[in-house]
Design a protein around this motif. Structure first.
Motif, mmCIF file in Angstrom:
data_model
loop_
_atom_site.group_PDB
_atom_site.id
_atom_site.type_symbol
_atom_site.label_atom_id
_atom_site.label_comp_id
_atom_site.label_asym_id
_atom_site.label_seq_id
_atom_site.Cartn_x
_atom_site.Cartn_y
_atom_site.Cartn_z
ATOM 1 N N GLY A 217 -33.034 30.327 -15.128
ATOM 2 C CA GLY A 217 -34.287 29.773 -15.635
ATOM 3 C C GLY A 217 -34.093 28.707 -16.698
ATOM 4 O O GLY A 217 -34.961 27.839 -16.888
ATOM 5 N N SER A 218 -32.987 28.750 -17.394
ATOM 6 C CA SER A 218 -32.741 27.793 -18.459
ATOM 7 C C SER A 218 -32.339 26.434 -17.867
ATOM 8 O O SER A 218 -32.915 25.394 -18.216
ATOM 9 N N PHE A 219 -31.380 26.453 -16.959
ATOM 10 C CA PHE A 219 -30.955 25.234 -16.253
ATOM 11 C C PHE A 219 -32.147 24.620 -15.510
ATOM 12 O O PHE A 219 -32.412 23.413 -15.605
ATOM 13 N N THR A 220 -32.885 25.462 -14.801
ATOM 14 C CA THR A 220 -34.043 24.996 -14.044
ATOM 15 C C THR A 220 -35.052 24.285 -14.950
ATOM 16 O O THR A 220 -35.613 23.251 -14.580
ATOM 17 N N ALA A 221 -35.255 24.834 -16.157
ATOM 18 C CA ALA A 221 -36.241 24.253 -17.078
ATOM 19 C C ALA A 221 -35.866 22.825 -17.465
ATOM 20 O O ALA A 221 -36.725 21.946 -17.555
ATOM 21 N N VAL A 222 -34.590 22.563 -17.687
ATOM 22 C CA VAL A 222 -34.147 21.214 -18.065
ATOM 23 C C VAL A 222 -34.386 20.239 -16.914
ATOM 24 O O VAL A 222 -34.870 19.122 -17.115
ATOM 25 N N ALA A 223 -34.081 20.693 -15.701
ATOM 26 C CA ALA A 223 -34.151 19.800 -14.538
ATOM 27 C C ALA A 223 -35.581 19.456 -14.132
ATOM 28 O O ALA A 223 -35.819 18.441 -13.474
ATOM 29 N N LYS A 224 -36.548 20.283 -14.543
ATOM 30 C CA LYS A 224 -37.941 20.146 -14.081
ATOM 31 C C LYS A 224 -38.603 18.805 -14.356
ATOM 32 O O LYS A 224 -39.492 18.390 -13.625
ATOM 33 N N ASP A 318 -41.728 26.037 -25.384
ATOM 34 C CA ASP A 318 -41.666 26.828 -24.150
ATOM 35 C C ASP A 318 -40.541 27.862 -24.259
ATOM 36 O O ASP A 318 -39.488 27.582 -24.839
ATOM 37 N N VAL A 319 -40.807 29.027 -23.684
ATOM 38 C CA VAL A 319 -39.769 30.062 -23.659
ATOM 39 C C VAL A 319 -39.318 30.261 -22.212
ATOM 40 O O VAL A 319 -40.161 30.392 -21.313
ATOM 41 N N VAL A 320 -38.018 30.237 -21.996
ATOM 42 C CA VAL A 320 -37.466 30.400 -20.646
ATOM 43 C C VAL A 320 -36.518 31.602 -20.637
ATOM 44 O O VAL A 320 -35.998 32.007 -21.679
ATOM 45 N N THR A 321 -36.316 32.136 -19.433
ATOM 46 C CA THR A 321 -35.394 33.272 -19.297
ATOM 47 C C THR A 321 -34.120 32.793 -18.610
ATOM 48 O O THR A 321 -34.164 32.272 -17.498
ATOM 49 N N SER A 322 -33.012 32.966 -19.308
ATOM 50 C CA SER A 322 -31.721 32.538 -18.762
ATOM 51 C C SER A 322 -31.234 33.546 -17.725
ATOM 52 O O SER A 322 -31.772 34.658 -17.623
ATOM 53 N N MET A 323 -30.204 33.166 -16.981
ATOM 54 C CA MET A 323 -29.623 34.052 -15.969
ATOM 55 C C MET A 323 -29.106 35.352 -16.587
ATOM 56 O O MET A 323 -29.095 36.394 -15.943
ATOM 57 N N SER A 324 -28.720 35.289 -17.856
ATOM 58 C CA SER A 324 -28.202 36.490 -18.536
ATOM 59 C C SER A 324 -29.316 37.480 -18.859
ATOM 60 O O SER A 324 -29.048 38.606 -19.278
ATOM 61 N N GLY A 325 -30.572 37.048 -18.714
ATOM 62 C CA GLY A 325 -31.712 37.884 -19.091
ATOM 63 C C GLY A 325 -32.223 37.556 -20.490
ATOM 64 O O GLY A 325 -33.352 37.889 -20.839
ATOM 65 N N GLN A 326 -31.409 36.913 -21.306
ATOM 66 C CA GLN A 326 -31.842 36.554 -22.660
ATOM 67 C C GLN A 326 -32.879 35.438 -22.587
ATOM 68 O O GLN A 326 -32.764 34.514 -21.785
ATOM 69 N N THR A 327 -33.898 35.540 -23.452
ATOM 70 C CA THR A 327 -34.919 34.498 -23.463
ATOM 71 C C THR A 327 -34.611 33.478 -24.558
ATOM 72 O O THR A 327 -34.010 33.797 -25.588
ATOM 73 N N ILE A 328 -35.031 32.225 -24.304
ATOM 74 C CA ILE A 328 -34.721 31.111 -25.202
ATOM 75 C C ILE A 328 -35.992 30.326 -25.498
ATOM 76 O O ILE A 328 -36.723 29.926 -24.575
ATOM 77 N N GLU A 336 -30.397 19.980 -24.647
ATOM 78 C CA GLU A 336 -30.455 20.447 -23.258
ATOM 79 C C GLU A 336 -29.101 20.861 -22.699
ATOM 80 O O GLU A 336 -29.039 21.656 -21.767
ATOM 81 N N GLY A 337 -28.032 20.310 -23.281
ATOM 82 C CA GLY A 337 -26.693 20.610 -22.737
ATOM 83 C C GLY A 337 -26.429 22.098 -22.758
ATOM 84 O O GLY A 337 -26.021 22.703 -21.754
ATOM 85 N N ARG A 338 -26.700 22.719 -23.900
ATOM 86 C CA ARG A 338 -26.470 24.161 -24.046
ATOM 87 C C ARG A 338 -27.335 24.958 -23.086
ATOM 88 O O ARG A 338 -26.975 26.065 -22.682
ATOM 89 N N LEU A 339 -28.507 24.384 -22.713
ATOM 90 C CA LEU A 339 -29.422 25.116 -21.820
ATOM 91 C C LEU A 339 -28.927 25.139 -20.372
ATOM 92 O O LEU A 339 -29.256 26.051 -19.615
ATOM 93 N N ILE A 340 -28.173 24.130 -19.993
ATOM 94 C CA ILE A 340 -27.619 24.168 -18.625
ATOM 95 C C ILE A 340 -26.271 24.889 -18.612
ATOM 96 O O ILE A 340 -25.924 25.560 -17.656
ATOM 97 N N LEU A 341 -25.539 24.784 -19.733
ATOM 98 C CA LEU A 341 -24.230 25.436 -19.802
ATOM 99 C C LEU A 341 -24.349 26.955 -19.885
ATOM 100 O O LEU A 341 -23.521 27.683 -19.345
ATOM 101 N N CYS A 342 -25.413 27.444 -20.562
ATOM 102 C CA CYS A 342 -25.501 28.905 -20.761
ATOM 103 C C CYS A 342 -25.609 29.613 -19.414
ATOM 104 O O CYS A 342 -24.982 30.663 -19.211
ATOM 105 N N ASP A 343 -26.354 29.046 -18.476
ATOM 106 C CA ASP A 343 -26.460 29.698 -17.166
ATOM 107 C C ASP A 343 -25.148 29.595 -16.384
ATOM 108 O O ASP A 343 -24.779 30.519 -15.652
ATOM 109 N N ALA A 344 -24.432 28.512 -16.555
ATOM 110 C CA ALA A 344 -23.120 28.387 -15.899
ATOM 111 C C ALA A 344 -22.128 29.386 -16.491
ATOM 112 O O ALA A 344 -21.298 29.959 -15.776
ATOM 113 N N LEU A 345 -22.229 29.625 -17.805
ATOM 114 C CA LEU A 345 -21.344 30.617 -18.447
ATOM 115 C C LEU A 345 -21.601 32.006 -17.874
ATOM 116 O O LEU A 345 -20.674 32.781 -17.637
ATOM 117 N N THR A 346 -22.868 32.324 -17.643
ATOM 118 C CA THR A 346 -23.202 33.627 -17.047
ATOM 119 C C THR A 346 -22.687 33.709 -15.606
ATOM 120 O O THR A 346 -22.106 34.709 -15.196
#
Ligand code: BES
Ligand code: MN
Ligand code: ZN
Length: 488
Positions: A217-224, A318-328, A336-346
């Motif tokens: 959800g975090s990566f998706t939010a940046v790309a939207k 806006d609050v988004v839910t990352s792949m890890s389940g943690q909300t941001i 935005e870099g950290r928002l796409i990287l966090c889902d890749a880290l998961t």
């Protein structure tokens, strides 16, 4: 460009069939009595030539020399750093002449493996020309480089490593230099896919639906905010001992960073086409691995999209839910870099990695802290940090370790989500790393902030290909290390 080693010294150099002859001149006296050695001795004596690294004396049609151009250049103590300086200076003299197609390079003293690599990379850098989006692209004039050394066989392995590293650097530069409309997420996906022509390289490219289904959800939010669809690239090169867990490399692939709704000022915004240099470096590393075929297992992950404002764009707050389940809580859409990287880290966790290294043009704060000399290195593992630092020194593609104390993470607290995506202004490179660390589970992890080192601004504007050399060295050392362990 083709590189070769020949067992040849100064005596043979004068008869070598080439357009330009470059001799690196080190400290110390020359005792040989061949014409080139005598010329060098006399030029040093007269003060026309100095051994200071990078000081060059260029000569035209020297009697008795096959080469039309002769460049004598100081290489100081012969260290990799000084050799790089020397070869850069000589290449800038030689590359000015379109007629110089064949170069012969030799030195008054034996070159170390590191110095040879530095020389090859410096010739590559000095003769590089970008052409893709020019109507009449200028080609690289230099076609072949022969390096004369005392024992060609002894340096053969080092030359192969240097050649594949250069090839990786050049692929990274090519994609990084392309403007954002010629390097979209879709095109980066195709570039990754094209690497499967190399032995043992595999590639899979996911699109928006698959990424959504994974819960990113975090990566998706940046790309939207963009019309360009996102891509999530998965590269594999699995040649390590079967039980070995892979090293996972993650490259930030923002093909253009406008800042989104938290839009950036317009000055120098064009440089935000370079915001995919981390991704480009991962492509470059896979190019090098494919050519070199070392016994190591590597997975490359590239989340890639544009960061644009628009009616669909994610909004501050806006609050988004990352792949890890943690909300941001996205307080600033430009982080935005950290928002796409966090889902890749998961996502990386599914590979049970031996180590995860992310590479990102993450913060302007890192440029302020370290400038263009060293990349920022953050790591939860001293061992991993030491290995990366060492590879940085060996390849002159250096980094500097930065802290990760928990106190730096305190500013990431949010009243509306598990965390915010920004902290205060202080220590911005560190707080960004602390954000990423929240998405790292058990495995050793390192984060390289290459915001200052991945490209140059001003008249020499262009990608550097960093940190491909450091990463390739790091991976090759791991291959050598695991081979050593197996033998025991
Ligand atoms: N891509 C930029 C970082 C950057 C800026 C790299 C300038 C090189 C030169 C990144 O996405 C960004 O915008 N970071 C912000 C973070 C801030 C909003 C917390 C920054 O550094 O200003
Ligand atoms: Mn940004
Ligand atoms: Zn960015």
């Amino acid at each position: 460009m083709d590189f070769e080693l020949h067992t040849a010294g100064l005596r043979a150099a004068k008869d070598f069939e080439c357009d330009a002859l470059v001799v690196l001149v080190g400290d110390g006296r020359l005792t040989a009595k061949d014409p080139l050695s005598i010329l060098i001795t006399q030029a040093l004596k007269s003060g026309d030539l100095e051994t200071t690294a990078g000081k060059a004396l260029s000569l035209f049609r020297t009697p008795g020399m096959k080469a039309g151009r002769l460049v004598l250049v100081g290489m100081g103590d012969g260290s990799a750093r000084q050799v790089r300086k020397a070869v850069a200076a000589a290449t800038s003299v030689v590359a000015r002449h379109k007629s110089v197609k064949r170069l012969f390079l030799c030195a008054t003293k034996a070159l170390s493996e590191q110095a040879l690599r530095a020389a090859v990379l410096a010739v590559g850098e000095g003769s590089y020309v970008y052409g893709t989006t020019k109507s009449k692209p200028e080609a690289r004039h230099l076609q072949s480089v022969v390096v004369g050394v005392p024992d060609a066989d002894a340096l053969a392995g080092a030359l192969e490593l240097a050649k594949s590293t250069l090839s990786g650097i050049e692929l990274a530069k090519e994609w990084a230099n392309r403007p954002a409309n010629h390097a979209t997420p879709t095109m980066l996906g195709q570039a990754a896919q094209a690497l499967v022509h190399l032995p043992h390289v595999e590639c899979e490219v996911l699109g928006p639906e698959e990424v959504q289904a994974l819960g990113m959800g975090s990566f998706t939010a940046v790309a939207k905010g963009s019309q360009e669809p996102l891509r999530f690239i998965v590269l594999r090169y699995l040649r390590g001992p079967s039980k070995d867990a892979p090293v996972v490399l993650i490259g930030k692939g923002i093909t253009f960073d406008t800042g989104g709704i938290s839009i950036k000022p317009s000055a120098e915004m064009d440089e935000m086409k370079f915001d995919m240099c981390g991704a480009a470096s991962v492509l470059g590393v896979f190019q090098a691995l494919g050519e070199l075929q070392p016994a190591v297992s590597v997975v490359g992950l590239i989340p890639t999209c544009e960061n644009m404002p628009g009616p669909q764009a994610v909004k501050p707050g806006d609050v988004v839910t990352s792949m890890s389940g943690q909300t941001i809580e996205i307080l600033n859409t430009d982080a935005e870099g950290r928002l796409i990287l966090c889902d890749a880290l998961t996502y990386a966790e599914r590979f049970k990695p031996a180590a995860v290294v992310d590479i990102a043009t993450l913060t302007g704060a890192c440029v302020v802290a370290l400038g263009g000399v060293r990349s920022g290195l953050f790591s939860s593992s001293d061992e991993l940090a030491e290995q990366l630092l060492r590879s940085g020194e060996e390849t002159l593609d250096s980094c500097w370790r930065m802290p990760l104390d928990d106190e730096y993470g305190e500013g990431l607290k949010s009243n509306f989500a598990d965390m915010a995506n920004i902290a205060g202004r202080a220590a911005g490179a560190v707080t960004a790393a602390k954000f990423l660390q929240k998405f790292v589970d058990k495995h050793p992890w390192a984060h390289l902030d290459i915001a200052g080192t991945a490209w140059k601004s001003g008249a020499a504007k262009g990608a550097t290909g960093r940190p491909v050399a450091m990463l390739v060295d790091f991976l090759v050392r791991r291959a050598a290390g695991s081979a050593g362990r197996k033998k025991k």
